[in-house]
Design a protein around this motif. Structure first.
Motif, short mmCIF file in Angstrom:
data_model
loop_
_atom_site.label_atom_id
_atom_site.label_comp_id
_atom_site.label_asym_id
_atom_site.label_seq_id
_atom_site.Cartn_x
_atom_site.Cartn_y
_atom_site.Cartn_z
N ILE A 6 40.66 41.75 53.12
CA ILE A 6 41.41 40.91 52.17
C ILE A 6 41.15 39.44 52.45
O ILE A 6 41.11 38.60 51.56
CB ILE A 6 42.93 41.23 52.26
CG1 ILE A 6 43.19 42.60 51.67
CG2 ILE A 6 43.75 40.18 51.54
CD1 ILE A 6 44.60 43.08 51.82
N ILE A 7 40.95 39.11 53.73
CA ILE A 7 40.69 37.71 54.08
C ILE A 7 39.21 37.38 53.90
O ILE A 7 38.85 36.33 53.37
CB ILE A 7 41.14 37.45 55.53
CG1 ILE A 7 42.66 37.57 55.60
CG2 ILE A 7 40.71 36.07 55.98
CD1 ILE A 7 43.24 37.50 56.97
N ILE A 8 38.35 38.32 54.34
CA ILE A 8 36.90 38.01 54.35
C ILE A 8 36.33 37.92 52.93
O ILE A 8 35.57 37.01 52.62
CB ILE A 8 36.13 39.05 55.20
CG1 ILE A 8 36.47 38.80 56.67
CG2 ILE A 8 34.63 38.94 55.00
CD1 ILE A 8 35.95 39.84 57.60
N LEU A 9 36.75 38.86 52.05
CA LEU A 9 36.17 38.87 50.69
C LEU A 9 36.41 37.57 49.93
O LEU A 9 35.46 36.98 49.40
CB LEU A 9 36.71 40.07 49.91
CG LEU A 9 35.99 41.38 50.22
CD1 LEU A 9 36.55 42.52 49.38
CD2 LEU A 9 34.48 41.27 49.98
N PRO A 10 37.66 37.07 49.90
CA PRO A 10 37.84 35.78 49.21
C PRO A 10 37.04 34.66 49.87
O PRO A 10 36.54 33.77 49.17
CB PRO A 10 39.33 35.49 49.34
CG PRO A 10 39.95 36.76 49.70
CD PRO A 10 38.94 37.62 50.35
N LEU A 11 36.89 34.72 51.19
CA LEU A 11 36.11 33.69 51.88
C LEU A 11 34.66 33.71 51.41
O LEU A 11 34.07 32.66 51.13
CB LEU A 11 36.14 33.95 53.39
CG LEU A 11 37.06 33.03 54.19
CD1 LEU A 11 37.02 33.39 55.66
CD2 LEU A 11 36.71 31.58 53.99
N ILE A 12 34.12 34.94 51.31
CA ILE A 12 32.73 35.07 50.84
C ILE A 12 32.63 34.54 49.41
O ILE A 12 31.74 33.77 49.08
CB ILE A 12 32.27 36.53 50.93
CG1 ILE A 12 32.20 36.96 52.39
CG2 ILE A 12 30.91 36.72 50.25
CD1 ILE A 12 31.89 38.40 52.63
N ALA A 13 33.62 34.94 48.58
CA ALA A 13 33.61 34.50 47.18
C ALA A 13 33.65 32.98 47.12
O ALA A 13 32.94 32.34 46.33
CB ALA A 13 34.81 35.08 46.45
N VAL A 16 30.26 31.59 48.04
CA VAL A 16 29.30 31.78 46.94
C VAL A 16 29.57 30.74 45.86
O VAL A 16 28.67 30.06 45.37
CB VAL A 16 29.41 33.21 46.35
CG1 VAL A 16 28.60 33.34 45.08
CG2 VAL A 16 28.95 34.23 47.39
N PHE A 17 30.86 30.60 45.52
CA PHE A 17 31.24 29.63 44.50
C PHE A 17 30.78 28.22 44.88
O PHE A 17 30.21 27.49 44.07
CB PHE A 17 32.77 29.66 44.33
CG PHE A 17 33.31 28.61 43.42
CD1 PHE A 17 33.16 28.72 42.04
CD2 PHE A 17 33.96 27.49 43.92
CE1 PHE A 17 33.65 27.74 41.20
CE2 PHE A 17 34.43 26.50 43.09
CZ PHE A 17 34.29 26.64 41.71
N LEU A 18 31.01 27.88 46.15
CA LEU A 18 30.64 26.56 46.63
C LEU A 18 29.12 26.36 46.55
O LEU A 18 28.64 25.31 46.10
CB LEU A 18 31.10 26.41 48.09
CG LEU A 18 31.30 24.98 48.54
CD1 LEU A 18 32.43 24.34 47.78
CD2 LEU A 18 31.60 24.94 50.04
#
Ligand code: ADP
Length: 451
Positions: A6-13, A16-18
C-alpha cells in the motif's frame, strides 16, 4: 506484506508521474528552443531578403569598399603598423583582425535586421557577428591567403544561427564570409514562451505531492491509532481481568465450608470483593465516559465556585481516598477568585493529574499544587517529583489511548485515557493544558482556564 504494498505502490506511481513531468518539461524545452531558433532564422533571412529587394544591397557594400582600400594599402606595403609584423603569420593575423573590425563597423545588415525583428514583436537580445572563412589578397604575383578555415561544427555554439553566406571578389581581395547571430539569451526567451506550460506542470506536481503527503500522513496516523487501539485493548483486558480474578478467587473462598467458622476472614473477603467491584465499576465508567465524550458535544453544568477552595477540597479528598499516598504542598494565590466551572469535570481533571503524579513516581511522591491568576486566566499547576516524561512523548500524552512505552507495558496500570480526558475538559472550559517535564526529575502540568 499488503501494508508495505500500500505504501510502495503509490510511491512508485509518484515516481513515474514525476519522471513523466520531467520528461515533458525537457521535451517542451527542446521543442520551444528549436522553434525559437527556426523563427529567428527565418526572421533574419526575411530581413536580409527585404533589404536586397528594397535597396538592392546586402548591407555589406560600404564594408567591402573600405576593406578593398585597406587591402590595396596592405598589398602596397603602405601600412606602417603592418610592415612591422615579425613574420607572415603575424601579418595574416593583423590583417584578419583589421578586416573583421572594418566589416563590423561598416555593415548595415545587422541594424536593419534588428529593426525588422523588433517590428515583428520579437526580442533583439542577441549578438550579431560575422565569420570570415576565406580571405585572400590579390597581389601581382597571385593570391596571398590570409585565412582559409573550414568551420568545425562541434565548436559552434548551439545557439548560433547562420543568416547568410557570401562570396565576393573585389579589386584587391576575395572574401567568403557568413553573417550569424548568437541567441545568447535563448534560455530566458524559451522560458518566457513556455512559462505557462511549466507553471501548469509545476502546479500539477505540487498538487499531486500535496495529495500524496496528506494521504501518507493519514495512513501513518491511522497506523499509529490502530497500534494505540490494540495497546488499549491489551491494557483494558488486563485491567478488567485483575479485579475479576480477585473477585472469582474471593467467591471460591467464600464457597468453602471452613471459612464460615472464621467471621473475620469472611468480612475481609467480602471487603475485597466490594473493593474490586468498585474498581471494576470505575473502570467501566471511565470507558463509558470516554465513549460518551466521543459521541456527544461536551455539556458543562457550570457553577460559580471559589476555585482555590474547590481545589483544596479535591486535594484533601484525594489524599483521604489514597490513604495519604503523597505529600501534597499547596500554594494558592488565586484566593477570592471565583470561576464558572463544571464541578464534576473539574474534580475529575484535578484527580486525574494527582493520580498520575503519584502513579508515575518511583520515590516517595511529593506534589506541589499551586494556583494563580493573571489578567485573563486562572492557572492551576501540579508539579511532581516522578519519573518524568521523555521529550519525544510530551506531544502525544494527551492523545487518546496514548501511554509512554516503558518496555513493560503493565508495570503501571492505565488505559491512556486520563490525560485525554484532562485535555478535553480543559478545552471544553475554553482553556488548555500543557506539560513540561524532565525525565528522572518530575513533571509539571499546567491548566489554564479563562476567568
Ligand atoms: P494512563 O495513566 O492510564 O496510562 P494517562 O492519559 O493518564 O493514561 O497518561 C498517559 C501517559 O502519560 C501515561 O501512560 C504516562 O506514561 C504519562 N504520564 C502521565 N502523567 C505523568 C506524570 N505525572 N509523570 C510521568 N508520566 C506521566
Amino acid at each position: 506484506m499488503k501494508r508495505r504494498l500500500i505504501i510502495i505502490l503509490p510511491l512508485i506511481a509518484l515516481l513515474v508521474f514525476l519522471s513523466v513531468q520531467v520528461f515533458m518539461i525537457v521535451s517542451i524545452w527542446g521543442q520551444e528552443k528549436e522553434n525559437m531558433l527556426m523563427r529567428y532564422q527565418s526572421l533574419t533571412r526575411e530581413a536580409a531578403a527585404r533589404l536586397m529587394a528594397g535597396k538592392k544591397v546586402n548591407g555589406f557594400e560600404k564594408a567591402m569598399d573600405v576593406t578593398d582600400k585597406f587591402a590595396g594599402l596592405v598589398i602596397k606595403g603602405k601600412l606602417p603598423e603592418l610592415s612591422k609584423a615579425a613574420d607572415t603569420a603575424e601579418l595574416r593575423k593583423k590583417v584578419l583582425t583589421q578586416t573583421y573590425s572594418i566589416l563590423q563597423k561598416n555593415e548595415v545588415l545587422s541594424s536593419s535586421t534588428k529593426e525588422y525583428i523588433k517590428k515583428n514583436g520579437y526580442s533583439i537580445n542577441y549578438k550579431s557577428f560575422i565569420w570570415i572563412s576565406y580571405l585572400s589578397l590579390l597581389t601581382d604575383g597571385g593570391q596571398f591567403i590570409i585565412t582559409d578555415t573550414v568551420p568545425d561544427k562541434s565548436e559552434i555554439a548551439k545557439t548560433v544561427i547562420v543568416v547568410e553566406s557570401y562570396r565576393e571578389e573585389h579589386n584587391n581581395f576575395v572574401i567568403e564570409y557568413v553573417s550569424l547571430i548568437d541567441m545568447t539569451e535563448l534560455g530566458s526567451l524559451v522560458f518566457k514562451k513556455a512559462f505557462f506550460s511549466f507553471l501548469l506542470i509545476t502546479l500539477s506536481v505540487l498538487i499531486v505531492f500535496l495529495v500524496f503527503w496528506v494521504t501518507w500522513r493519514n495512513l501513518i496516523e491511522e497506523r499509529r491509532l490502530s497500534g494505540l487501539k490494540s495497546d488499549f485493548i491489551n491494557n483494558m483486558t488486563h485491567e478488567l481481568k485483575t479485579p475479576l480474578s480477585t473477585i472469582t478467587v474471593a467467591g471460591r473462598t467464600l464457597e468453602k465450608a471452613q471459612i464460615n467458622s472464621d467471621p473475620e476472614k469472611v468480612l475481609e473477603t467480602a471487603k475485597m470483593i466490594s473493593k474490586q467491584s468498585v474498581n471494576l465499576n470505575q473502570l467501566i465508567n471511565t470507558i463509558l465516559e470516554v465513549s460518551l465524550l466521543e459521541r456527544t458535544e461536551f455539556e458543562l453544568d457550570r457553577q460559580k465556585v471559589s476555585v482555590d477552595e474547590l481545589t483544596h477540597q479535591i486535594v484533601a479528598s484525594f489524599l483521604t481516598s489514597c490513604d495519604g499516598c503523597a505529600v501534597v504542598k499547596e500554594d494558592y494565590k488565586a484566593t477570592g477568585t471565583s470561576l464558572s466551572v463544571d464541578i464534576v469535570y473539574f474534580t475529575t481533571m484535578v484527580n486525574n493529574l494527582l493520580t498520575n503524579a503519584v502513579k508515575y513516581c518511583d520515590k516517595d511522591p511529593v506534589v506541589l499544587v499551586s494556583t494563580a491568576t493573571d489578567n485573563n486566566y486562572f492557572h492551576l499547576t501540579i508539579t511532581d517529583n516522578g519519573i518524568g516524561i521523555p521529550h519525544e512523548h510530551t506531544d502525544h500524552i494527551f492523545d487518546k489511548f496514548y501511554r509512554v512505552p516503558y518496555g513493560n507495558i503493565h508495570k503501571t496500570k492505565g488505559l491512556g485515557l486520563g490525560l485525554y480526558y484532562v485535555k478535553r475538559i480543559a478545552t471544553a472550559h475554553g482553556g488548555d493544558v500543557s506539560v513540561s517535564s524532565r525525565p528522572g526529575r518530575g513533571s509539571t502540568f499546567k491548566i489554564r482556564l479563562p476567568l
